[in-house]
Scaffold this active site. Structure first.
Site, short mmCIF file in Angstrom:
data_model
loop_
_atom_site.label_atom_id
_atom_site.label_comp_id
_atom_site.label_asym_id
_atom_site.label_seq_id
_atom_site.Cartn_x
_atom_site.Cartn_y
_atom_site.Cartn_z
N MET A 193 38.27 37.69 34.25
CA MET A 193 37.60 38.99 34.29
C MET A 193 38.12 39.96 35.36
O MET A 193 37.68 41.09 35.40
CB MET A 193 36.07 38.83 34.48
CG MET A 193 35.40 37.95 33.45
SD MET A 193 35.44 38.62 31.80
CE MET A 193 34.26 39.93 31.96
N ASP A 194 39.02 39.55 36.22
CA ASP A 194 39.55 40.47 37.24
C ASP A 194 40.99 40.08 37.58
O ASP A 194 41.32 39.85 38.74
CB ASP A 194 38.67 40.45 38.49
CG ASP A 194 38.98 41.59 39.46
OD1 ASP A 194 39.60 42.60 39.01
OD2 ASP A 194 38.62 41.49 40.64
N ILE A 195 41.84 40.07 36.56
CA ILE A 195 43.23 39.67 36.78
C ILE A 195 44.00 40.85 37.36
O ILE A 195 44.06 41.92 36.79
CB ILE A 195 43.89 39.20 35.47
CG1 ILE A 195 43.17 37.96 34.94
CG2 ILE A 195 45.37 38.92 35.68
CD1 ILE A 195 43.61 37.54 33.58
#
Length: 165
Positions: free
Chosen positions: A159-161
């Site tokens: 979700m936060d690459i």
């Protein structure tokens, strides 16, 4: 997620079954020396610490309690403490309901994580310490894909690459 106030919380994995989280007492209160605070936010405090007992550096994430309950951010992160992969930084130890200190007088929960001595990928790119060629770029990309495939195969979406993560 199911949580009970105990030394060993349980998590629900993607199949819906419960699994006890690993926790080993590799740290002692007098054993840890803070090196520096890396981040102080409203949800957590992130410190670089040194363990005199095993002579290693770690990242210590401290999450303040929310209305007499462990932070949801803490509960979310410990869900992954049973996962281990060479391309994923892992939580290695956690403490629930840590009593306040002079520096932080509130109840909190703590996670100790592996420390990446060379920094994150973004820092490596910006430092220009190494020469990037096609082979090295492919190697880094393959490691990133291997780590993501491992997470996805265990029911985790990052979700936060980004390079910093």
């Amino acid at each position: 997620m199911n949580f009970r106030e105990s030394a060993q919380p349980f998590i629900e994995n993607s199949s819906g079954s419960q699994k006890e989280l690993p926790s080993s007492n590799v740290f002692g209160v007098k054993d840890i020396c803070k090196i520096q605070t890396l981040h102080r936010g409203s949800k957590s405090i992130i410190d670089k610490v040194y363990s005199e007992r095993n002579e290693k550096t770690y990242i210590k994430k401290t999450f303040l309690y929310n209305k007499k309950k462990p932070s949801l951010y803490f509960l979310n992160e410990i869900r992954f403490s049973n996962l281990s992969h060479p391309n994923v930084i892992s939580p290695i130890y956690y403490e629930i309901d840590v009593k306040g200190t002079r520096e932080n007088p509130f109840r909190s929960s703590t996670i100790f994580m592996e420390y990446a001595p060379n920094g994150d990928f973004f820092e490596l790119l910006m430092s220009k310490r190494i020469k990037f060629d096609d082979k090295l770029i492919r190697t880094f990309f393959q490691q990133l894909i291997n780590g993501l495939e491992f997470l996805h195969s265990n029911g985790v979406a990052h979700m936060d690459i980004k390079m910093e993560n």
